[in-house]
Structure formats: C-alpha cells, structure tokens
Design a protein around this motif. Structure first.
Motif, mmCIF file in Angstrom:
data_model
loop_
_atom_site.group_PDB
_atom_site.id
_atom_site.type_symbol
_atom_site.label_atom_id
_atom_site.label_comp_id
_atom_site.label_asym_id
_atom_site.label_seq_id
_atom_site.Cartn_x
_atom_site.Cartn_y
_atom_site.Cartn_z
ATOM 1 N N ALA A 152 16.318 -4.191 8.615
ATOM 2 C CA ALA A 152 14.864 -4.144 8.766
ATOM 3 C C ALA A 152 14.350 -2.771 8.359
ATOM 4 O O ALA A 152 14.825 -1.745 8.865
ATOM 5 C CB ALA A 152 14.475 -4.444 10.216
ATOM 6 N N VAL A 153 13.374 -2.748 7.442
ATOM 7 C CA VAL A 153 12.829 -1.474 6.967
ATOM 8 C C VAL A 153 11.306 -1.532 6.950
ATOM 9 O O VAL A 153 10.699 -2.581 6.736
ATOM 10 C CB VAL A 153 13.352 -1.114 5.564
ATOM 11 C CG1 VAL A 153 14.867 -0.986 5.570
ATOM 12 C CG2 VAL A 153 12.915 -2.134 4.522
ATOM 13 N N GLN A 154 10.707 -0.380 7.192
ATOM 14 C CA GLN A 154 9.259 -0.205 7.085
ATOM 15 C C GLN A 154 9.008 1.092 6.341
ATOM 16 O O GLN A 154 9.638 2.109 6.618
ATOM 17 C CB GLN A 154 8.610 -0.172 8.465
ATOM 18 C CG GLN A 154 7.091 -0.006 8.455
ATOM 19 C CD GLN A 154 6.630 1.437 8.473
ATOM 20 O OE1 GLN A 154 5.876 1.896 7.607
ATOM 21 N NE2 GLN A 154 7.098 2.199 9.469
ATOM 22 N N VAL A 155 8.090 1.049 5.376
ATOM 23 C CA VAL A 155 7.727 2.259 4.634
ATOM 24 C C VAL A 155 6.212 2.392 4.581
ATOM 25 O O VAL A 155 5.503 1.407 4.373
ATOM 26 C CB VAL A 155 8.295 2.246 3.198
ATOM 27 C CG1 VAL A 155 9.807 2.442 3.206
ATOM 28 C CG2 VAL A 155 7.936 0.967 2.456
ATOM 29 N N PRO A 156 5.687 3.594 4.768
ATOM 30 C CA PRO A 156 4.252 3.787 4.566
ATOM 31 C C PRO A 156 3.894 3.499 3.110
ATOM 32 O O PRO A 156 4.576 3.968 2.193
ATOM 33 C CB PRO A 156 4.049 5.273 4.904
ATOM 34 C CG PRO A 156 5.211 5.622 5.783
ATOM 35 C CD PRO A 156 6.349 4.807 5.262
ATOM 36 N N GLY A 157 2.827 2.740 2.907
ATOM 37 C CA GLY A 157 2.384 2.411 1.554
ATOM 38 C C GLY A 157 0.989 2.928 1.280
ATOM 39 O O GLY A 157 0.202 2.272 0.601
ATOM 40 N N ASN A 158 0.694 4.122 1.764
ATOM 41 C CA ASN A 158 -0.661 4.671 1.681
ATOM 42 C C ASN A 158 -0.839 5.648 0.530
ATOM 43 O O ASN A 158 -1.802 6.408 0.494
ATOM 44 C CB ASN A 158 -1.012 5.378 2.997
ATOM 45 C CG ASN A 158 -2.395 5.001 3.495
ATOM 46 O OD1 ASN A 158 -2.819 3.865 3.350
ATOM 47 N ND2 ASN A 158 -3.093 5.961 4.090
ATOM 48 N N GLN A 159 0.089 5.631 -0.431
ATOM 49 C CA GLN A 159 0.075 6.647 -1.478
ATOM 50 C C GLN A 159 -1.180 6.607 -2.354
ATOM 51 O O GLN A 159 -1.550 7.632 -2.932
ATOM 52 C CB GLN A 159 1.335 6.515 -2.349
ATOM 53 C CG GLN A 159 2.609 7.004 -1.683
ATOM 54 C CD GLN A 159 3.188 5.993 -0.701
ATOM 55 O OE1 GLN A 159 2.674 4.892 -0.527
ATOM 56 N NE2 GLN A 159 4.287 6.358 -0.056
ATOM 57 N N ALA A 160 -1.815 5.451 -2.486
ATOM 58 C CA ALA A 160 -3.028 5.369 -3.301
ATOM 59 C C ALA A 160 -4.290 5.711 -2.513
ATOM 60 O O ALA A 160 -5.372 5.827 -3.097
ATOM 61 C CB ALA A 160 -3.166 3.964 -3.896
ATOM 62 N N ALA A 161 -4.163 5.904 -1.219
ATOM 63 C CA ALA A 161 -5.307 6.214 -0.365
ATOM 64 C C ALA A 161 -5.672 7.697 -0.473
ATOM 65 O O ALA A 161 -4.868 8.517 -0.937
ATOM 66 C CB ALA A 161 -4.990 5.853 1.080
ATOM 67 N N PRO A 162 -6.874 8.085 -0.025
ATOM 68 C CA PRO A 162 -7.268 9.490 -0.130
ATOM 69 C C PRO A 162 -6.316 10.459 0.560
ATOM 70 O O PRO A 162 -6.166 11.595 0.092
ATOM 71 C CB PRO A 162 -8.656 9.509 0.532
ATOM 72 C CG PRO A 162 -9.182 8.137 0.291
ATOM 73 C CD PRO A 162 -8.001 7.226 0.408
ATOM 74 N N THR A 163 -5.686 10.071 1.668
ATOM 75 C CA THR A 163 -4.751 10.979 2.342
ATOM 76 C C THR A 163 -3.726 11.538 1.366
ATOM 77 O O THR A 163 -3.402 12.729 1.401
ATOM 78 C CB THR A 163 -4.002 10.249 3.462
ATOM 79 O OG1 THR A 163 -3.507 9.001 2.953
ATOM 80 C CG2 THR A 163 -4.874 10.031 4.666
#
Length: 270
Positions: free
Chosen positions: A135-146
């Motif tokens: 089971a894996v989870q990765v943040p996928g917010n790379q295209a967001a302003p942050t």
C-alpha cells in the motif's frame, strides 16, 4: 511570518504541526488493506513513527518495523517503540530488502522523493508473502501553487545559481497518476486498486500554507542556503502563497491537497 532555517535533516516538530491532516491519508490508505492477521508488517519511510504505531494497534499479533533514513525522525519514533512488537531501524527505502517475506508493506508520503520509483514498487512486490499487501500513498500536488510557485523561484534568475539541484519533488512527473500505479502493481502480479483524493485542509494562523510546506517541499530547497538567503527566499515564497491562498472572511485558509493512492494484493493460489 514563519521562521524557516536551512537545516538539512527533517524537523519532526515542524512536520507534526499538521499531524492530524497528514495522518488522514495514511488512515484512508491502510483502510483499504484487507490483511486480517499479518505476522510481518513494514512501514517504509516511517517518519516520526506515530502512524506506524497505528499499524501495531490494528494488527496486535504482527511484528511491525518502521524504516527511515532521518536520524531526527528515528529519534522521535523511538518514543513509540515496543520491543519485539514495534521497532524502528535506519535505512534507505531505495535499498530495502527484507530477510523474509512480508505480509504488509506500507509506504506513506515517501515515494515522491524517489525518482523512478515505479521500478522500486515492482521490487517491493516481489518481497510480499502469499496473500501479502503493498500500500502506497504519494502527494500529487506538484501542479498546485504550493509547488509550482516554489519551482518558479528555484528557476528564477535570483535563486537558480544559489540552489543545489535537482528538485525533482517539485516536478509534476515526480508521481504517476492512479492509472500509472495501477499498471505498475498489476504488472508486478498483484490485484490492484488505485485512486486519488483531494483533501480540503482548513488551516489557521499566520502564513499557514507556508507552515505546511516548511515541513516538506521547502525543506530541501533551502537546505544549502545560508540562514540569510533561506529567510529571503522564504519571505518571497510566503508573499506568493498568501496571494495564491488568500484567507477567508473567518480568518481560515483552505489548502486543497491532492494525494494518489495504490494498493496491491498478492492473491494466494487455490
């Protein structure tokens, strides 16, 4: 404004400012793991160990091991250790190879730091016991302003020559989409499930989005800077974040944060 220093190691206290928000994806991930009585459970990139302890509580008959490369995080994790039941060890997840088949492998918010981790997932799948789970989870917010605003600063004329690279974690290609992870786990011989969730975190206080990223994406960017340069870059970044994530009339700030999940199961024959 939030003070950020150029300390290269992880800061458990900074990371845990948003412990509840960061634990929620872990809970959602592990909730999709169908193991009933695993004997060997490993948490790769365990951080401060607080969520690893949740694994030990869920599966009281398992020997649970957390693996992390940060000395600071492992020092914090030691407070959760239970000899023979919940232990922590230093190690690089890229080189992890178990001495015996593992019933459950969990990796939460780690693999976006590892370029080319699709191959790594295939290797982890081979470490699973029959009926084992990955089971894996990765943040996928790379295209967001942050992330996009920070990536723009890294490339800017003012900072590009002063910042050591690469900063792969800011690249949208740092993670796959759910379909990509589904293919990786299926190709590894697992029955797979993959999905994404965008959480709306309601934050409070001064520069709350900056405080959020100060424990993660900003940390490696400023690691090689002097304290003065780190403060200057942080101030520039903070101003951009305030414009991108304005406070609401009640003083709170909403941070949408996308995360990608994948769970694979090695189905026993027969």
């Amino acid at each position: 404004m939030t003070t950020v220093t150029s300390n290269a190691d992880w800061d458990p206290a900074g990371y845990l400012r948003f412990a509840g928000e960061r634990a929620r994806p872990f809970t959602d991930l592990v909730g999709r793991v169908g193991a009933t009585d695993p004997q060997v459970v490993v948490d790769l990139g365990c951080g401060d160990g607080s969520t690893t302890a949740l694994l030990a509580r869920r599966w009281p008959g398992a020997a649970v091991t957390g693996v992390d490369s940060s000395a600071a995080m492992l020092a914090a994790a030691a407070e959760h250790a239970v000899p023979g039941r919940l232990e922590f060890t230093a190690g690089d997840v890229r080189n992890w190879r178990p001495d015996e088949p593992v019933d459950v492998v969990v990796s939460n918010a780690v693999l976006h730091w590892v370029p080319g981790h699709a191959d790594l997932l295939g290797r982890w799948a081979t470490a699973l016991a029959p009926d084992g789970w990955l089971a894996v989870q990765v943040p996928g917010n790379q295209a967001a302003p942050t992330h996009a605003l920070l990536a723009a600063l890294v490339r800017s004329a003012r900072w590009a020559d002063r910042l050591a690279g690469p900063h792969d974690v800011l690249d949208p290609a740092a993670v796959l989409d759910p379909a990509g992870y589904l293919d990786v786990l299926t190709d590894a011989g697992l029955s797979a499930d993959a999905w994404e969730t965008t959480y709306l975190h309601v934050l409070t206080g001064e520069d709350p989005v900056l405080r959020w990223v100060s424990g993660t994406a900003l940390r490696p960017v400023i690691a090689g800077l002097s304290d003065g340069d780190a403060a200057a870059l942080t101030a520039e970044y903070a101003a951009a974040l305030r414009a991108a994530y304005p406070a609401r009339p009640d003083g709170t700030t909403v941070l949408p944060f996308r995360r990608v999940f994948a769970v694979g199961h090695r189905v026993s024959a027969g």
